[in-house]
Write an enzyme that holds these catalytic residues in place. Structure first.
Site, PDB file in Angstrom:
ATOM      1  N   ASP A   7       0.883  -1.177   0.000  1.00  0.00           N
ATOM      2  CA  ASP A   7       0.000   0.000   0.000  1.00  0.00           C
ATOM      3  C   ASP A   7       0.913   1.218   0.000  1.00  0.00           C
ATOM      4  OD1 ASP A   7      -2.375   1.583   0.267  1.00  0.00           O
ATOM      5  OD2 ASP A   7      -2.000   1.787   2.404  1.00  0.00           O
ATOM      6  N   SER A   8       0.292   2.391  -0.197  1.00  0.00           N
ATOM      7  CA  SER A   8       1.088   3.610  -0.075  1.00  0.00           C
ATOM      8  C   SER A   8       1.476   3.848   1.395  1.00  0.00           C
ATOM      9  CB  SER A   8       0.292   4.799  -0.601  1.00  0.00           C
ATOM     10  OG  SER A   8      -0.902   4.937   0.145  1.00  0.00           O
ATOM     11  N   CYS A  70      -4.279  -1.663  -1.670  1.00  0.00           N
ATOM     12  CA  CYS A  70      -4.520  -0.253  -1.954  1.00  0.00           C
ATOM     13  C   CYS A  70      -5.536  -0.203  -3.083  1.00  0.00           C
ATOM     14  CB  CYS A  70      -3.209   0.397  -2.380  1.00  0.00           C
ATOM     15  SG  CYS A  70      -3.378   2.097  -2.937  1.00  0.00           S
ATOM     16  N   GLU A 154      -2.622  10.113   7.710  1.00  0.00           N
ATOM     17  CA  GLU A 154      -1.163   9.974   7.685  1.00  0.00           C
ATOM     18  C   GLU A 154      -0.488  10.999   8.593  1.00  0.00           C
ATOM     19  OE1 GLU A 154       0.976   7.816   6.319  1.00  0.00           O
ATOM     20  OE2 GLU A 154      -0.517   6.528   5.372  1.00  0.00           O
ATOM     21  N   CYS A 182     -11.071   2.577   0.423  1.00  0.00           N
ATOM     22  CA  CYS A 182      -9.666   2.954   0.601  1.00  0.00           C
ATOM     23  C   CYS A 182      -9.218   2.256   1.871  1.00  0.00           C
ATOM     24  CB  CYS A 182      -9.538   4.475   0.747  1.00  0.00           C
ATOM     25  SG  CYS A 182      -7.892   5.013   1.266  1.00  0.00           S
ATOM     26  N   HIS A 184      -7.117   2.968   4.007  1.00  0.00           N
ATOM     27  CA  HIS A 184      -6.899   3.819   5.176  1.00  0.00           C
ATOM     28  C   HIS A 184      -8.194   4.020   5.981  1.00  0.00           C
ATOM     29  CE1 HIS A 184      -3.120   4.876   3.267  1.00  0.00           C
ATOM     30  NE2 HIS A 184      -2.794   5.680   4.264  1.00  0.00           N
TER      31      HIS A 184
HETATM   32  N1  DGL Z   1      -4.813   3.191   0.961  1.00  0.00           N
HETATM   33  C1  DGL Z   1      -4.917   3.612  -0.403  1.00  0.00           C
HETATM   34  C2  DGL Z   1      -6.200   3.104  -1.044  1.00  0.00           C
HETATM   35  O1  DGL Z   1      -6.735   2.118  -0.611  1.00  0.00           O
HETATM   36  C3  DGL Z   1      -4.823   5.054  -0.734  1.00  0.00           C
HETATM   37  C4  DGL Z   1      -3.982   5.945  -0.057  1.00  0.00           C
HETATM   38  C5  DGL Z   1      -3.377   7.060  -0.852  1.00  0.00           C
HETATM   39  O2  DGL Z   1      -4.073   7.939  -1.385  1.00  0.00           O
HETATM   40  O3  DGL Z   1      -2.159   7.017  -0.884  1.00  0.00           O
HETATM   41  O4  DGL Z   1      -6.676   3.681  -1.992  1.00  0.00           O
END
Ligand code: DGL
Length: 259
Positions: A7-8, A70, A154, A182, A184
């Site tokens: 993931d990011s 992600c 974040e 997402c 997150h």
């Molecule tokens: N966790 C990532 C997702 O599921 C996105 C996070 C980001 O924008 O970096 O889309």
């Protein structure tokens, strides 16, 4: 071979936790490309090239099954990786995403009107609308981008993240199910649940563990190649203390290192 999770940033830690809860005996390498987040605000070309680099890195870490935890990277890069990159670069490696399992889950309860809250890039791709409509063409789908949420999470700013989540929740009062699209957003799921008590909130931390277990049951040929030493490794492209703090909450005693 190990299971790689990419993931990011923090979303991947949340999904790795779900995998380890469901399947603790396997070996995992989590990689967060924290240097380039938020992916949701990047161009498709950037997301594709960061994702390819991340997959190459996880392959170099001996990962034979890689889950792109992600939604943004899944929506932009998964098809290219599965159809073009992996067959020539590492044909024995399997790469999976998070969108299809989530769509399957969303459609379990006879949903009629589904909301999707996700990053800008995921919404722009319309991957959820397309995949939901492939299975149920008459489903009403509303996709809304929430670009502030990932940066607040974040930055460890849960006061603003909560306010913002509640504002977004108001746009989904009339749906029967809401996909938190997402990885997150599971960190905000209680705010969505409080704001929308009548809506079924679909949170990927609650479904991905069972989905991976089910996948491995159906793919014995992959399962037998996976090592089982309970070895968990957490790597990021840009280390910071906030990471160590969140990781320590999810996985006490395990350090996060820069790759
Ligand atoms: N966790 C990532 C997702 O599921 C996105 C996070 C980001 O924008 O970096 O889309």
């Amino acid at each position: 071979m190990k299971i790689g999770v990419f993931d990011s940033g923090l979303g991947g830690l949340v999904v790795t936790k779900a995998f380890i809860n469901a399947l603790p005996e396997y070996d995992y390498v989590y990689y967060g490309d924290t240097e380039h987040l938020p992916y949701g605000e990047k161009t498709s070309g950037q997301i594709l090239s960061y994702t390819i680099e991340a997959i190459k890195f996880l392959i170099s870490q001996n990962c034979g099954l890689i889950i792109i935890a992600c939604n943004t990277a899944t929506s932009i890069a998964l098809r290219y990786l599965q159809q073009r990159f992996i067959p020539s670069f590492a044909p024995d490696v399997k790469v999976l995403g998070v969108v299809i399992p989530t769509v399957e889950e969303a459609l379990l309860d006879n949903a009629q009107k589904v909301g999707v809250v996700a990053t800008n890039a995921t919404v722009r791709s319309h991957i959820y609308e397309q995949e939901l409509h492939k299975i149920k063409p008459d489903l009403e789908v509303r996709e809304i981008a929430a670009p502030e949420l990932v940066p607040f999470i974040e930055a460890d700013n849960f006061v603003e993240a909560k306010k913002s989540a509640i504002e977004y929740a108001k746009k989904f009062e009339d749906v029967d199910s809401l996909i938190l699209g997402c990885t997150h957003y599971p960190l905000l799921k209680e705010y969505f649940r409080e704001a929308l008590p009548k809506v079924r909130i679909i949170s990927q931390d609650e479904l991905m563990g069972a989905k991976l277990a089910d996948y491995l049951r159906r793919h014995i040929e992959i399962d037998i190649c996976l090592s089982r030493n309970r070895d968990y490794k957490f790597l990021v492209s840009n280390w910071n203390e906030h990471y160590q703090k969140v990781a320590a909450m999810l996985f006490p005693g395990i350090p996060v290192r820069e790759k």
